[in-house]
Design a protein around this motif. Structure first.
Motif, short mmCIF file in Angstrom:
data_model
loop_
_atom_site.label_atom_id
_atom_site.label_comp_id
_atom_site.label_asym_id
_atom_site.label_seq_id
_atom_site.Cartn_x
_atom_site.Cartn_y
_atom_site.Cartn_z
N SER A 139 50.37 28.76 41.32
CA SER A 139 49.58 29.06 40.12
C SER A 139 48.28 28.25 40.09
CB SER A 139 50.39 28.77 38.86
OG SER A 139 50.74 27.39 38.78
N SER B 179 54.85 31.84 44.04
CA SER B 179 53.39 31.84 44.19
C SER B 179 52.80 30.56 43.63
CB SER B 179 52.78 33.04 43.44
OG SER B 179 53.30 34.26 43.93
N ASP C 293 56.72 31.60 50.13
CA ASP C 293 56.71 33.05 50.26
C ASP C 293 58.12 33.61 50.45
OD1 ASP C 293 53.96 33.12 50.00
OD2 ASP C 293 53.56 33.43 52.15
N LYS D 70 42.08 28.59 48.16
CA LYS D 70 41.90 29.87 48.85
C LYS D 70 43.08 30.18 49.75
CE LYS D 70 36.83 29.97 48.84
NZ LYS D 70 35.60 30.01 49.67
N PHE D 71 43.57 29.18 50.46
CA PHE D 71 44.68 29.40 51.39
C PHE D 71 45.94 29.84 50.64
CE2 PHE D 71 48.46 27.88 53.67
CZ PHE D 71 48.30 28.60 54.86
N PHE D 72 46.21 29.21 49.49
CA PHE D 72 47.43 29.51 48.76
C PHE D 72 47.24 30.65 47.75
CE2 PHE D 72 48.64 25.26 50.27
CZ PHE D 72 49.93 25.52 50.71
N GLY D 73 46.04 31.20 47.67
CA GLY D 73 45.82 32.38 46.86
C GLY D 73 45.78 32.15 45.37
N THR D 74 45.24 31.00 44.94
CA THR D 74 45.07 30.74 43.51
C THR D 74 43.60 30.52 43.20
OG1 THR D 74 45.67 29.32 41.64
CG2 THR D 74 45.49 28.25 43.79
N LYS D 75 43.20 30.85 41.99
CA LYS D 75 41.81 30.62 41.60
C LYS D 75 41.65 29.31 40.85
CE LYS D 75 42.03 33.18 37.20
NZ LYS D 75 41.43 34.28 36.41
N GLU E 229 39.51 24.69 49.76
CA GLU E 229 40.18 25.31 50.90
C GLU E 229 41.64 25.59 50.60
OE1 GLU E 229 39.64 22.61 54.12
OE2 GLU E 229 37.52 23.07 54.40
N TYR F 26 56.53 30.35 39.96
CA TYR F 26 55.20 29.79 40.17
C TYR F 26 55.28 28.28 40.30
CZ TYR F 26 53.85 34.40 38.39
OH TYR F 26 53.72 35.74 38.20
N LYS G 253 53.56 27.22 52.60
CA LYS G 253 53.34 28.59 52.14
C LYS G 253 54.45 29.51 52.62
CE LYS G 253 49.73 32.10 51.65
NZ LYS G 253 50.63 33.26 51.84
#
Length: 271
Positions: free
Chosen positions: A63, A61, A56, A93-98, A90, A29, A52
């Protein structure tokens, strides 16, 4: 179990080197702060896609977005400044973290009391935007901002009182603020989402975790039941700056070993 993350720009500005070193250490992470000496919020869409892709390919990922949001003077033109926050949304959301890391504004020579209303109002605005976008913003204690000391951090967190506004604590920054980090932790513990792993000696150097006055052992032991919590390496062993620090590959490896040694001694599993 804790999940080890890191500020990979402490390894190298080069994202390929970052990923290679992380993979070699087994770190899965990253708290994305900068690559190629560019802050994450300044990356173009194409650059973000390249970052990314590399992460990947190496099983890494994101964090959290380690944004500098809130590391600006309290009297900034806020409506204009909010564009940076929208960019952070933005990127999350693009990198998939909250998660997005934020701060509570530099106050300069103003008093804390005279800044409070403006700080709280601006954080409430950002919280509203975050909630609408399914994002959790995590406030970090930092030198020179409204939330430098734990009492003010608690004031912020109590005032927000929302699941989308949480705390990321940095024990070393509490040391710099003249506090005992374990006591600071206890003031805000119910809001803590994750921890930055940086240790320092009072009035002196930044050192690997467990070797300074950051009470890292006590902090981690207290938080051991936060299953799945991120512990983010931010060693600053070679250089500490206002916006970010640096360690280099060798010192970063030392920092990682210090953290994992501490977790092993405490009997805390990690991945």
């Amino acid at each position: 179990m804790f999940r080890i993350s890191c500020f990979a720009d402490e390894i190298s500005p080069d994202v390929a080197v970052q990923a290679s070193v992380m993979k070699g250490l087994g770190i899965k992470y990253v708290e994305l702060r900068s690559v190629w000496d560019k802050n994450v919020l300044e990356l173009t869409d194409d650059e973000a896609a390249e970052v990314k892709k590399i992460f990947d390919e190496n099983g890494i990922s994101v964090s959290s977005i380690g944004s500098p949001i809130g590391k600006v003077d309290i009297d900034c033109e806020f409506e204009t400044y909010l564009k940076k926050f929208y960019r952070a949304i933005e990127m999350a959301k693009f990198f998939g973290t909250k998660y997005i890391r934020i701060f509570s504004f530099f106050i300069g020579d103003k008093t804390l009391d005279e800044c409070r209303e403006k700080v709280i109002k601006r954080l409430e605005i950002m919280l509203g935007i975050a909630k609408r976008n399914g994002i959790v913003i995590c406030h970090e204690n930092e030198a020179g901002i409204y939330g430098q000391k734990s009492v003010r951090c608690k004031d912020i967190l109590d005032s927000m009182n929302d699941a989308n506004f949480r705390a990321v604590i940095d024990p070393s920054n509490f040391v710099i603020a003249g506090e005992h980090p374990f006591e600071s932790l206890k003031r805000v513990h119910k809001y803590i989402e994750y921890v930055h792993i940086k240790d320092s000696i009072s009035g002196g150097d930044i050192v690997p975790a467990g070797e300074g006055d950051g009470q890292m052992r006590e902090v981690l032991d207290f938080l051991r039941y936060h299953d799945g919590m991120f512990v983010t390496l931010e060693p600053h062993l070679a250089q500490a700056g206002r916006m970010r620090g640096f360690s280099g590959e060798e010192l970063f490896g030392i920092a990682y070993k210090a953290l994992t040694k501490l977790l092993t001694e405490l009997g805390i599993e990690y991945c």
